[in-house]
Design a protein around this motif. Structure first.
Motif, short mmCIF file in Angstrom:
data_model
loop_
_atom_site.label_atom_id
_atom_site.label_comp_id
_atom_site.label_asym_id
_atom_site.label_seq_id
_atom_site.Cartn_x
_atom_site.Cartn_y
_atom_site.Cartn_z
N UNK A 16 0.84 -1.20 0.00
CA UNK A 16 0.00 0.00 0.00
C UNK A 16 0.88 1.25 0.00
N UNK A 17 0.62 2.15 -0.94
CA UNK A 17 1.25 3.45 -0.96
C UNK A 17 0.17 4.50 -0.73
N UNK A 18 0.57 5.65 -0.22
CA UNK A 18 -0.42 6.67 0.13
C UNK A 18 -0.08 8.01 -0.51
N UNK A 19 -1.12 8.81 -0.69
CA UNK A 19 -0.95 10.14 -1.26
C UNK A 19 -2.02 11.06 -0.69
N UNK A 20 -1.60 12.16 -0.09
CA UNK A 20 -2.54 13.19 0.36
C UNK A 20 -2.69 14.21 -0.77
N UNK A 21 -3.92 14.51 -1.13
CA UNK A 21 -4.19 15.47 -2.20
C UNK A 21 -4.12 16.87 -1.61
N UNK A 22 -3.01 17.51 -1.82
CA UNK A 22 -2.77 18.81 -1.20
C UNK A 22 -3.78 19.85 -1.67
N UNK A 23 -4.32 20.58 -0.71
CA UNK A 23 -5.25 21.66 -1.01
C UNK A 23 -6.69 21.22 -1.20
N UNK A 24 -6.92 19.92 -1.31
CA UNK A 24 -8.27 19.45 -1.59
C UNK A 24 -9.21 19.68 -0.41
N UNK A 25 -8.76 19.39 0.81
CA UNK A 25 -9.66 19.52 1.95
C UNK A 25 -10.08 20.97 2.17
N UNK A 26 -9.19 21.90 1.89
CA UNK A 26 -9.54 23.32 2.02
C UNK A 26 -10.68 23.66 1.06
N UNK A 27 -10.64 23.08 -0.14
CA UNK A 27 -11.74 23.30 -1.10
C UNK A 27 -13.04 22.71 -0.55
N UNK A 28 -12.94 21.51 0.03
CA UNK A 28 -14.13 20.86 0.58
C UNK A 28 -14.74 21.71 1.68
N UNK A 29 -13.90 22.17 2.60
CA UNK A 29 -14.39 22.95 3.73
C UNK A 29 -14.97 24.29 3.27
N UNK A 30 -14.47 24.79 2.15
CA UNK A 30 -14.98 26.06 1.62
C UNK A 30 -16.26 25.89 0.82
N UNK A 31 -16.72 24.64 0.67
CA UNK A 31 -17.94 24.39 -0.08
C UNK A 31 -17.74 24.30 -1.58
N UNK A 32 -16.49 24.24 -2.03
CA UNK A 32 -16.20 24.15 -3.45
C UNK A 32 -16.11 22.68 -3.85
#
Length: 215
Positions: free
Chosen positions: A137-153
């Motif tokens: 298993x390898x992992x990757x965090x999608x940078x900046x994505x959660x900020x978009x989610x929290x902003x309603x985008x």
């Protein structure tokens, strides 16, 4: 009745639409507790275990025949509390993890939240042991994505996730660790299977509440 434990209200219309499409007549009750994820991110999932148990207990008392936890961060905590609740408690991402293991040993887990990676990787590894299959298993965090989610985008959020999917190489499957990422599954358009949790998770929940004769 199937109760769904969410940590964001955005999941409510997603699961309602899936129910209408694939499980007409299934009664859903949505339990939204955003604070649980906030606290779990800050202090770890075990810090909200008592509150999760209380939510599950109330759901059972209100007539739920099973609970589906749609939050990957809290899935393990919820699942382990099932015996005490007295009803089946399922985590939405378990069927997805099993599908990833079946697809091949090279699994890449994408998440918008770092706190989701540990529980999801552990789940994939657990399903691999259960199936007697090797897994890397390898992992990757999608940078900046959660900020978009929290902003309603929502569109921007899904677009960033899809962009990240396209960067993955040398994988037999790509796991979208959070239910909210499911929209990227079809727009990424890559050859590798991209797996999301809402559809197979809800199907498992529907089976859990179905009469024994219909399973």
């Amino acid at each position: 009745m199937l109760a769904l434990l969410h940590t964001s209200p955005v999941h409510v219309p997603v699961f309602d639409a899936l129910r209408d499409e694939e499980h007409p007549g299934l009664e859903l009750r949505h339990l939204v507790h955003e604070d649980l994820l906030t606290r779990a991110r800050r202090d770890g999932p075990s810090s909200v275990a008592d509150d999760v148990r209380a939510v599950l207990g109330r759901a059972a008392a209100d007539g739920a025949r099973a609970v589906l936890c749609t939050c990957s961060t809290l899935g393990g905590v919820a699942e382990s509390a099932g015996p005490e609740a007295g009803i089946p408690v399922l985590r939405v991402d378990r069927p997805m993890a099993a599908a990833a293991v079946a697809a091949g040993p090279r699994v890449v887990v994408l998440a918008a939240l770092g706190s989701t990676l540990g529980p999801t990787v552990s789940l994939v590894e657990e399903e691999a042991r259960r199936a007697g299959r090797p897994v890397e298993v390898r992992t990757l965090v999608v940078e900046g994505a959660w900020a978009r989610f929290e902003a309603g985008d929502g569109e921007g959020y899904v677009r960033l996730v899809a962009d990240a999917v396209r960067t993955v190489t040398d994988a037999d499957s790509i796991v979208l660790a959070q239910a909210s990422m499911a929209g990227a599954q079809h727009i990424a358009q890559v050859a590798v299977p991209v797996l999301s949790s809402p559809r197979p998770g809800l199907a498992a929940g529907a089976r859990a509440v179905a009469p024994a004769s219909a399973r």
